[in-house]
Design a protein around this motif. Structure first.
Motif, PDB file in Angstrom:
ATOM      1  N   THR A 169      36.425  40.502  42.645  1.00 16.61           N
ATOM      2  CA  THR A 169      36.287  40.931  41.259  1.00 16.61           C
ATOM      3  C   THR A 169      35.182  40.168  40.552  1.00 16.61           C
ATOM      4  N   ASN A 176      46.485  33.455  37.266  1.00 20.84           N
ATOM      5  CA  ASN A 176      47.256  34.295  38.179  1.00 20.84           C
ATOM      6  C   ASN A 176      48.692  33.813  38.350  1.00 20.84           C
ATOM      7  N   ALA A 252      40.020  38.010  38.535  1.00 24.80           N
ATOM      8  CA  ALA A 252      41.035  38.941  39.027  1.00 24.80           C
ATOM      9  C   ALA A 252      40.871  40.328  38.428  1.00 24.80           C
ATOM     10  N   TYR A 253      39.965  40.506  37.501  1.00 25.47           N
ATOM     11  CA  TYR A 253      39.781  41.824  36.894  1.00 25.47           C
ATOM     12  C   TYR A 253      38.810  42.639  37.730  1.00 25.47           C
ATOM     13  N   ASP A 254      39.197  43.859  38.035  1.00 25.34           N
ATOM     14  CA  ASP A 254      38.437  44.705  38.954  1.00 25.34           C
ATOM     15  C   ASP A 254      37.479  45.593  38.169  1.00 25.34           C
ATOM     16  N   ARG A 257      38.111  49.362  37.973  1.00 20.14           N
ATOM     17  CA  ARG A 257      39.309  49.874  37.313  1.00 20.14           C
ATOM     18  C   ARG A 257      39.115  49.860  35.790  1.00 20.14           C
ATOM     19  N   ASN A 266      46.842  47.319  33.161  1.00 19.26           N
ATOM     20  CA  ASN A 266      46.996  46.492  34.354  1.00 19.26           C
ATOM     21  C   ASN A 266      48.358  46.640  35.018  1.00 19.26           C
ATOM     22  N   TYR A 267      49.411  46.861  34.228  1.00 14.85           N
ATOM     23  CA  TYR A 267      50.737  46.942  34.860  1.00 14.85           C
ATOM     24  C   TYR A 267      50.910  48.235  35.661  1.00 14.85           C
ATOM     25  N   GLN A 269      47.747  50.001  36.917  1.00 13.06           N
ATOM     26  CA  GLN A 269      46.623  49.891  37.848  1.00 13.06           C
ATOM     27  C   GLN A 269      46.174  48.434  37.878  1.00 13.06           C
ATOM     28  N   GLY A 270      46.606  47.715  38.901  1.00 16.03           N
ATOM     29  CA  GLY A 270      46.255  46.311  39.010  1.00 16.03           C
ATOM     30  C   GLY A 270      44.756  46.104  38.993  1.00 16.03           C
ATOM     31  N   GLY A 271      44.300  45.145  38.189  1.00 23.21           N
ATOM     32  CA  GLY A 271      42.881  44.845  38.078  1.00 23.21           C
ATOM     33  C   GLY A 271      42.250  45.322  36.794  1.00 23.21           C
TER      34      GLY A 271
END
Length: 576
Positions: A169, A176, A252-254, A257, A266-267, A269-271
């Protein structure tokens, strides 16, 4: 003494400058720039500074073809470079149908930058060498190429100790493990060799043993077998004393996404970050694309798996991709399979997994741009055979057979503060997901050629027949055909359905227009009149490999000029 030092410095400086070779010493290999002005080795990976240097050298060497600009800043303040490539002697870059290419949205997927940069280099150098196909292409089309759209994390991956999968990411800090501190317990390069590999220790309850055919490899024992080792994960320490290793790394952020199409928090689609386009890099890309409505095609480079991907990213969006547009995607994708051995043309949600807020869905869904995301590198390339059940074994045999075991850090002892006596070893971060050097240029070339094929098939408009007919009463009827000589229409069906881009304008000059119309059936003389502003006929779409017919009734004049202005199709003009 001083003279010798100056001479030595001059020799070092000259040795550091890569110059074109003498033409008389070269036998050009087909399909390759025979004597490039900008010398680049395509069997290695470049950090942000090197990418910047190559872009600037291309612009300096080819001022009539290449322009470099920043479309914004990264989270850490790096310029997000865009290289514009077109023949500036033939038309305005922003008025030609354009192809947008980017790479490295995920920081460990670094070869996307090399592939994008190779495309820029190849187009410029082949044009300079007099290649007629590239000269014709750049007369008609524009390329906007952004080599890296995640430069902060790219440099982290290259210059810091990482695994092949980290960091994926960006580098915006995140806690985390929710202990109130960010990034305090990431990977640790225990032995200082620059590689994050695996840890193992001998254990009576371990479930792994050394492969008797290759002592580098660990294999799972059978149900009735006794193991020798337990695997402890990637190299690292428990830096925050919570009993866990490597649970709070950098970022950790994608970025894939974060796009404003079917975005989910995020909850779900993770990221995902705060809201669509909350990451500065993506916001800069969106602003650039919105300022360049001539972008008709796009390509994003990821790794790995040997895939040519199109949307939708999620089944909820399946109706967005309608039949007419899928026909275009299928034609391009199937050609891609021919050009890229081992690659498969696939649909994200159907053949992989659900992606919400993905880049390619925003480009198509939000802007009506035909967009692919290629997953670079496939195990097929190791031995030119389908990657099957022996894929893990192939990693070891390929390293031994063709890489001289350069991809593996041999197991060696280490005293771990938490685990005690362990061993460290495993594949380097530049293996498993990234191309070995000798295959990097080959696959870059094939993917470049696929993007060029895609760009070639963006609209190419021309004015065909202009029929002038006296119909009496002082009126002249002028009928013309506007052709689209390529596969891609001037407006995708998604574009037409949602009125994303303004219609194409077909205009007439040379007389006083009293009526203008679209001819729906010339044989039957069926027309649809445009009563407002009849001089400038608005056409919703000029289909691929097809044409539209328009007509005007005009007072006065005998010499007429038809002009076509299409945001994604470019300009065309003709006089009778």
């Amino acid at each position: 003494m001083r003279k010798n030092i100056i001479l030595l410095a001059a020799m070092i400086l000259c040795a550091g400058i890569l110059k074109a070779q003498k033409p008389e010493n070269i036998l050009a290999a087909v399909g390759t720039p025979p004597n490039p002005k900008v010398q680049v080795s395509w069997n290695r990976y470049n950090d942000y500074a090197a990418i910047t240097d190559i872009c600037k050298r291309l612009a300096a060497a080819h001022p009539n073809l290449v322009k470099i600009e920043s479309m914004g800043k990264s989270f850490q303040g790096k310029d997000l470079w865009v290289v514009t490539i077109t023949d500036t002697k033939v038309g305005n870059a922003d008025k030609k149908p354009a192809m947008y290419i980017d790479g490295n949205i995920h920081s460990n997927e670094i070869q996307g930058s090399e592939f994008a940069l190779y495309t820029a280099w190849y187009l410029a150098e082949m044009y300079a060498s007099g290649n007629k196909s590239i000269m014709s292409l750049l007369a008609d089309k524009t390329f906007y190429i952004a080599p890296t759209i995640n430069p902060d994390a790219r440099d982290n991956f290259i210059h810091q100790a990482n695994t092949a999968h980290s960091p994926r990411t960006g580098l915006i800090p995140i806690d985390n493990d929710r202990d109130g501190t960010t990034n305090e317990d990431g990977f640790d390069d225990l032995d200082g060799d620059g590689h994050i590999v695996m840890m193992r220790r001998k254990s009576a309850t371990g479930r792994f043993k050394v492969d008797p055919t290759d002592n580098r490899r660990m294999i799972l024992v059978g149900a009735e077998e006794k193991g020798e080792y337990e695997l402890l994960g990637s190299e690292g320490n428990d830096n925050d004393g919570d009993g866990f290793v490597n649970e709070d790394g950098e970022g950790a952020y994608d970025p894939n996404r974060d796009w404003g199409w079917n975005w989910q928090p995020n909850y779900i689609q993770g990221g995902a970050y705060k809201y669509p386009f909350s990451l500065p890099e993506n916001r800069a890309i969106v602003d650039f694309v919105m300022k360049h409505p001539n972008i008709a095609a796009a390509q994003s480079y990821h790794n790995n798996g040997g895939m040519i991907l199109r949307g939708p990213g999620a089944i909820e969006d399946v109706d967005t991709y309608n039949a007419l547009d899928i026909r275009v995607y299928d034609a391009l994708g199937k050609k891609g399979e021919e050009m890229l051995p081992g690659y498969k043309y696939l649909v994200v949600y159907k053949d992989l997994y659900s992606v919400f807020g993905g880049e390619l869905d925003w480009f198509y869904g939000g802007r009506g741009i035909y967009t692919f995301s290629n997953e670079l590198w496939t195990g097929y390339s190791m031995y030119n055979k389908t990657d099957g059940e022996d894929s893990q074994n192939q990693l070891y045999t390929f390293d031994k057979d063709l890489l001289m075991k350069d991809a593996f850090v041999d197991w060696h002892a280490y005293k771990h503060p938490l685990y005690g006596d362990i061993e460290i070893g495993g594949f380097k971060k530049t293996y498993t997901r990234l191309h070995p050097g000798f295959l990097l240029e080959s696959d870059a070339h094939r993917n470049m050629a696929f993007s060029v094929y895609h760009a070639y098939n963006t609209p190419k408009l021309s004015v065909g027949e202009i029929e002038v007919k006296d119909i009496g009463g002082g009126l002249t009827q002028v009928t013309t055909i506007v052709n689209n000589e390529r596969m891609i229409p001037t407006h995708s069906s998604q574009d037409v359905k949602n009125n994303i881009e303004i219609p194409d304008i077909i205009s007439l000059s040379g007389g006083t227009v009293v009526a203008g119309m679209i001819v729906t059936n010339r044989d039957m003389n069926f027309t649809v009149e445009q009563k407002l502003d009849p001089t400038n006929i608005k056409v919703q779409n000029i289909p691929g490999n097809s044409f539209v017919t328009v007509r005007w009734l005009v007072k006065g004049g005998s010499k007429f000029t038809v002009n076509v202005n299409s945001k994604k199709g470019g300009l065309a003009s003709k006089s009778n």
